[in-house]
Design a protein around this motif. Structure first.
Motif, PDB file in Angstrom:
ATOM      1  N   ALA A   1     -21.527  -0.405  25.750  1.00 34.87           N
ATOM      2  CA  ALA A   1     -22.858  -0.357  25.183  1.00 34.87           C
ATOM      3  C   ALA A   1     -22.687  -1.568  23.744  1.00 34.87           C
ATOM      4  O   ALA A   1     -21.790  -1.193  22.916  1.00 34.87           O
ATOM      5  CB  ALA A   1     -23.049   1.012  24.597  1.00 34.87           C
ATOM      6  N   ILE A   2     -23.415  -2.511  24.251  1.00 40.73           N
ATOM      7  CA  ILE A   2     -23.554  -3.665  23.040  1.00 40.73           C
ATOM      8  C   ILE A   2     -24.602  -3.751  22.384  1.00 40.73           C
ATOM      9  O   ILE A   2     -25.712  -3.970  22.896  1.00 40.73           O
ATOM     10  CB  ILE A   2     -23.230  -4.945  23.594  1.00 40.73           C
ATOM     11  CG1 ILE A   2     -21.888  -4.878  24.615  1.00 40.73           C
ATOM     12  CG2 ILE A   2     -23.012  -5.905  22.636  1.00 40.73           C
ATOM     13  CD1 ILE A   2     -20.602  -4.479  24.083  1.00 40.73           C
ATOM     14  N   GLY A   3     -24.541  -3.366  20.897  1.00 43.26           N
ATOM     15  CA  GLY A   3     -25.689  -3.270  20.092  1.00 43.26           C
ATOM     16  C   GLY A   3     -25.780  -4.497  19.486  1.00 43.26           C
ATOM     17  O   GLY A   3     -25.036  -5.327  19.031  1.00 43.26           O
ATOM     18  N   LEU A   4     -27.195  -4.783  19.069  1.00 39.59           N
ATOM     19  CA  LEU A   4     -27.424  -5.985  18.310  1.00 39.59           C
ATOM     20  C   LEU A   4     -28.140  -5.665  17.197  1.00 39.59           C
ATOM     21  O   LEU A   4     -29.200  -4.940  16.926  1.00 39.59           O
ATOM     22  CB  LEU A   4     -28.533  -6.984  19.156  1.00 39.59           C
ATOM     23  CG  LEU A   4     -28.056  -7.644  20.555  1.00 39.59           C
ATOM     24  CD1 LEU A   4     -29.237  -8.312  21.391  1.00 39.59           C
ATOM     25  CD2 LEU A   4     -26.787  -8.326  20.460  1.00 39.59           C
ATOM     26  N   PHE A   5     -27.601  -6.146  15.899  1.00 40.02           N
ATOM     27  CA  PHE A   5     -27.971  -5.273  14.774  1.00 40.02           C
ATOM     28  C   PHE A   5     -28.113  -6.425  13.527  1.00 40.02           C
ATOM     29  O   PHE A   5     -27.529  -7.495  13.422  1.00 40.02           O
ATOM     30  CB  PHE A   5     -26.766  -4.401  14.074  1.00 40.02           C
ATOM     31  CG  PHE A   5     -26.748  -2.946  14.775  1.00 40.02           C
ATOM     32  CD1 PHE A   5     -27.527  -2.003  14.375  1.00 40.02           C
ATOM     33  CD2 PHE A   5     -26.157  -3.053  15.989  1.00 40.02           C
ATOM     34  CE1 PHE A   5     -27.367  -0.797  15.132  1.00 40.02           C
ATOM     35  CE2 PHE A   5     -26.328  -1.801  16.782  1.00 40.02           C
ATOM     36  CZ  PHE A   5     -26.844  -0.825  16.217  1.00 40.02           C
ATOM     37  N   SER A   6     -29.140  -6.079  12.717  1.00 33.42           N
ATOM     38  CA  SER A   6     -29.103  -6.743  11.401  1.00 33.42           C
ATOM     39  C   SER A   6     -27.859  -6.275  10.414  1.00 33.42           C
ATOM     40  O   SER A   6     -27.646  -4.929  10.651  1.00 33.42           O
ATOM     41  CB  SER A   6     -30.522  -6.581  10.844  1.00 33.42           C
ATOM     42  OG  SER A   6     -30.408  -6.897   9.398  1.00 33.42           O
ATOM     43  N   SER A   7     -27.612  -6.925   9.652  1.00 32.09           N
ATOM     44  CA  SER A   7     -26.586  -6.574   8.436  1.00 32.09           C
ATOM     45  C   SER A   7     -27.282  -5.955   7.430  1.00 32.09           C
ATOM     46  O   SER A   7     -26.571  -5.777   6.442  1.00 32.09           O
ATOM     47  CB  SER A   7     -25.865  -7.725   8.320  1.00 32.09           C
ATOM     48  OG  SER A   7     -24.837  -8.458   9.227  1.00 32.09           O
ATOM     49  N   ARG A   8     -28.703  -6.019   7.122  1.00 34.52           N
ATOM     50  CA  ARG A   8     -29.076  -5.446   6.051  1.00 34.52           C
ATOM     51  C   ARG A   8     -29.397  -4.040   5.775  1.00 34.52           C
ATOM     52  O   ARG A   8     -29.348  -3.358   7.186  1.00 34.52           O
ATOM     53  CB  ARG A   8     -30.662  -6.036   6.106  1.00 34.52           C
ATOM     54  CG  ARG A   8     -30.982  -7.458   5.753  1.00 34.52           C
ATOM     55  CD  ARG A   8     -32.549  -7.662   5.736  1.00 34.52           C
ATOM     56  NE  ARG A   8     -33.139  -7.558   6.842  1.00 34.52           N
ATOM     57  CZ  ARG A   8     -34.331  -6.957   7.044  1.00 34.52           C
ATOM     58  NH1 ARG A   8     -34.750  -6.184   5.962  1.00 34.52           N
ATOM     59  NH2 ARG A   8     -35.201  -6.859   8.063  1.00 34.52           N
ATOM     60  N   ARG A   9     -29.216  -3.541   4.835  1.00 34.07           N
ATOM     61  CA  ARG A   9     -29.209  -2.020   4.603  1.00 34.07           C
ATOM     62  C   ARG A   9     -30.622  -1.596   4.308  1.00 34.07           C
ATOM     63  O   ARG A   9     -31.356  -2.479   4.051  1.00 34.07           O
ATOM     64  CB  ARG A   9     -28.373  -1.568   3.562  1.00 34.07           C
ATOM     65  CG  ARG A   9     -26.894  -2.020   3.493  1.00 34.07           C
ATOM     66  CD  ARG A   9     -26.370  -1.560   2.248  1.00 34.07           C
ATOM     67  NE  ARG A   9     -26.246  -0.094   1.883  1.00 34.07           N
ATOM     68  CZ  ARG A   9     -25.153   0.840   2.340  1.00 34.07           C
ATOM     69  NH1 ARG A   9     -24.010   0.384   2.865  1.00 34.07           N
ATOM     70  NH2 ARG A   9     -25.291   2.023   2.019  1.00 34.07           N
ATOM     71  N   PRO A  10     -31.042  -0.143   5.370  1.00 30.79           N
ATOM     72  CA  PRO A  10     -30.133   0.398   5.727  1.00 30.79           C
ATOM     73  C   PRO A  10     -30.228   0.556   7.135  1.00 30.79           C
ATOM     74  O   PRO A  10     -29.855   1.603   7.994  1.00 30.79           O
ATOM     75  CB  PRO A  10     -30.939   2.005   5.404  1.00 30.79           C
ATOM     76  CG  PRO A  10     -32.491   1.494   5.221  1.00 30.79           C
ATOM     77  CD  PRO A  10     -32.554  -0.085   5.003  1.00 30.79           C
ATOM     78  N   ILE A  11     -30.550  -0.714   8.053  1.00 30.64           N
ATOM     79  CA  ILE A  11     -30.438  -0.932   9.373  1.00 30.64           C
ATOM     80  C   ILE A  11     -29.221  -1.467   9.980  1.00 30.64           C
ATOM     81  O   ILE A  11     -29.201  -1.921  11.019  1.00 30.64           O
ATOM     82  CB  ILE A  11     -31.901  -1.446   9.848  1.00 30.64           C
ATOM     83  CG1 ILE A  11     -31.710  -2.956   9.209  1.00 30.64           C
ATOM     84  CG2 ILE A  11     -33.078  -0.636   9.467  1.00 30.64           C
ATOM     85  CD1 ILE A  11     -32.985  -3.717   9.787  1.00 30.64           C
ATOM     86  N   HIS A  12     -28.222  -1.480   8.873  1.00 33.44           N
ATOM     87  CA  HIS A  12     -27.037  -2.040   9.457  1.00 33.44           C
ATOM     88  C   HIS A  12     -26.193  -1.252  10.317  1.00 33.44           C
ATOM     89  O   HIS A  12     -26.599  -0.088  10.527  1.00 33.44           O
ATOM     90  CB  HIS A  12     -26.131  -2.587   8.137  1.00 33.44           C
ATOM     91  CG  HIS A  12     -25.559  -1.087   7.384  1.00 33.44           C
ATOM     92  ND1 HIS A  12     -26.611  -0.373   7.018  1.00 33.44           N
ATOM     93  CD2 HIS A  12     -24.330  -1.028   7.022  1.00 33.44           C
ATOM     94  CE1 HIS A  12     -25.949   0.492   6.428  1.00 33.44           C
ATOM     95  NE2 HIS A  12     -24.679   0.257   6.234  1.00 33.44           N
ATOM     96  N   PRO A  13     -25.025  -1.858  11.084  1.00 29.95           N
ATOM     97  CA  PRO A  13     -24.462  -1.130  12.200  1.00 29.95           C
ATOM     98  C   PRO A  13     -23.464   0.215  11.562  1.00 29.95           C
ATOM     99  O   PRO A  13     -23.152   1.212  12.312  1.00 29.95           O
ATOM    100  CB  PRO A  13     -23.546  -2.142  12.711  1.00 29.95           C
ATOM    101  CG  PRO A  13     -23.548  -3.371  11.814  1.00 29.95           C
ATOM    102  CD  PRO A  13     -25.200  -3.258  11.336  1.00 29.95           C
ATOM    103  N   GLY A  14     -23.211  -0.107   9.974  1.00 27.74           N
ATOM    104  CA  GLY A  14     -22.478   1.097   9.519  1.00 27.74           C
ATOM    105  C   GLY A  14     -23.182   2.220   9.619  1.00 27.74           C
ATOM    106  O   GLY A  14     -22.695   3.207   9.620  1.00 27.74           O
TER     107      GLY A  14
END
Length: 280
Positions: free
Chosen positions: A222-235
Motif C-alpha cells: 500500500a503506497i500512499g501519496l501525502f502532503s507534508s503539511r500538518r495535519p494531513i501529513h503521513p505522521g
C-alpha cells in the motif's frame, strides 16, 4: 474482528425514538464515539447503552456520554489510529500501541470469495497494481495528469494496471481510461468485491483514502501519496501495515492545487516493489 455491522444511514432521517430503538437492538454494553456525531451520541443515551465514551472536544458529548476523554488531535504527534485507541481508557485496556503493533491487530481475513471473472483479470506473470486516483474530497489528490505520466512510464511487461473508483470518478477519469491496456474498474465493484479484489492484487497506489488503508490492512503493498503539511501529513494519516509505505511532497507551507510529487519518484518506488515482490 467485526462480528456485526449496523448502517446508520438506514435511520439517520428517522425519528429520535426510532434511532434509539435501532441502537437498542445492538444490545451493546459500550459505545465508543470515534467519529463524533450528535445524532448518534443522543441516540446512544436514549437507548441506555451503559458505557458511552466520547471526547471532551464536542460539547454535545458532555450531555450524551458518561465517560469523557481529553484528547487534542490538532497538536498531537500521534497517528490517527493511536489517537482513536485512547478511547479505550475507560475499559482499562492498553491504549498506546506502536504502528507495527496496530498493523497486526486488524483481523481483516474473512473476505467474500473473488468473482471468477475478476480473478481471471489478474496477471500471473506481472505485478498487479491498483491505481486509485481520486479521493472523494477526503484527501489532497495527486492529479490525473500525474497519474497519466506515471502510467506512461510503467513497463507493461512488468505491471498489470487497474483503475478503481466510483462511477462518477470514471467520468472524471474518462481521458485517462482511454488507454486500452488499462483495466477500468470504476463503478463496477461493490465494496465487498473491491475489498476482495484489493486482497488479490499485489499493490495499490492512492492518496490518503479508504482503499489505501484497506490495502494496508489486507497486507498488500500500500503506497500512499501525502502532503507534508500538518495535519494531513503521513505522521498522522500514513497507511499502517506490514507492506505499507508512503511518499510525501516535502512541502510544509500552504499551497493550492494537487500534491507536488514527481511521477519519476513514484515510478522508481513502484519499480522497486515489482522487483521485490513476485505476483500472486
Amino acid at each position: 474482528h467485526v462480528a456485526e455491522f449496523y448502517n446508520w444511514d438506514a435511520v439517520q432521517n428517522a425519528s429520535a425514538d426510532e434511532q434509539a430503538a435501532f441502537l437498542r437492538r445492538t444490545a451493546a454494553d459500550v459505545i465508543l464515539h470515534v467519529l463524533p456525531r450528535q445524532d448518534i451520541a443522543r441516540a446512544a443515551k436514549r437507548s441506555h447503552i451503559p458505557l458511552r465514551v466520547g471526547t471532551t472536544n464536542r460539547l454535545f458529548h458532555w450531555g450524551a456520554c458518561n465517560r469523557l476523554i481529553r484528547l487534542s488531535r490538532r497538536k498531537s504527534s500521534l497517528h490517527e489510529a493511536q489517537l482513536n485507541l485512547q478511547l479505550l481508557r475507560p475499559l482499562e485496556a492498553p491504549t498506546l500501541f506502536s504502528h507495527d503493533e496496530i498493523a497486526k491487530l486488524y483481523g481483516l481475513t474473512v473476505l467474500k470469495p473473488l468473482r471468477q471473472d475478476l480473478a481471471a483479470m489478474l496477471a500471473k506473470d506481472r505485478f498487479n497494481l491498483i491505481l486509485h486516483p481520486t479521493s472523494g474530497g477526503s484527501a489532497l489528490e495527486w492529479g490525473i495528469r500525474n497519474f497519466a505520466a506515471l502510467i506512461e512510464g510503467l513497463p507493461r511487461d512488468r505491471f498489470a494496471l487497474f483503475i478503481t473508483g466510483s462511477a462518477s470518478d470514471g467520468k472524471r477519469l474518462a481521458e485517462l481510461l482511454q488507454d486500452p491496456l488499462l483495466h477500468d474498474m470504476t463503478g463496477k465493484l461493490t465494496l465487498e468485491e473491491l475489498i476482495s479484489f484489493i486482497a488479490a492484487a499485489d499493490g495499490l497506489l492512492a492518496a490518503s483514502t479508504g482503499p489505501l488503508h484497506l490495502a494496508a490492512a489486507l497486507g498488500i503493498h500500500a503506497i500512499g501519496l501525502f502532503s507534508s503539511r500538518r495535519p494531513i501529513h503521513p505522521g498522522r494519516w500514513a497507511p499502517l501495515g506490514d507492506k505499507a509505505d508512503y511518499i510525501e511532497d516535502g512541502i510544509r507551507t500552504p499551497y493550492q492545487g494537487n500534491l507536488q510529487i514527481a511521477p519519476q519518484l513514484v515510478l522508481q518506488k513502484l519499480q522497486g516493489l515489482c522487483c521485490q515482490a513476485p505476483s500472486k
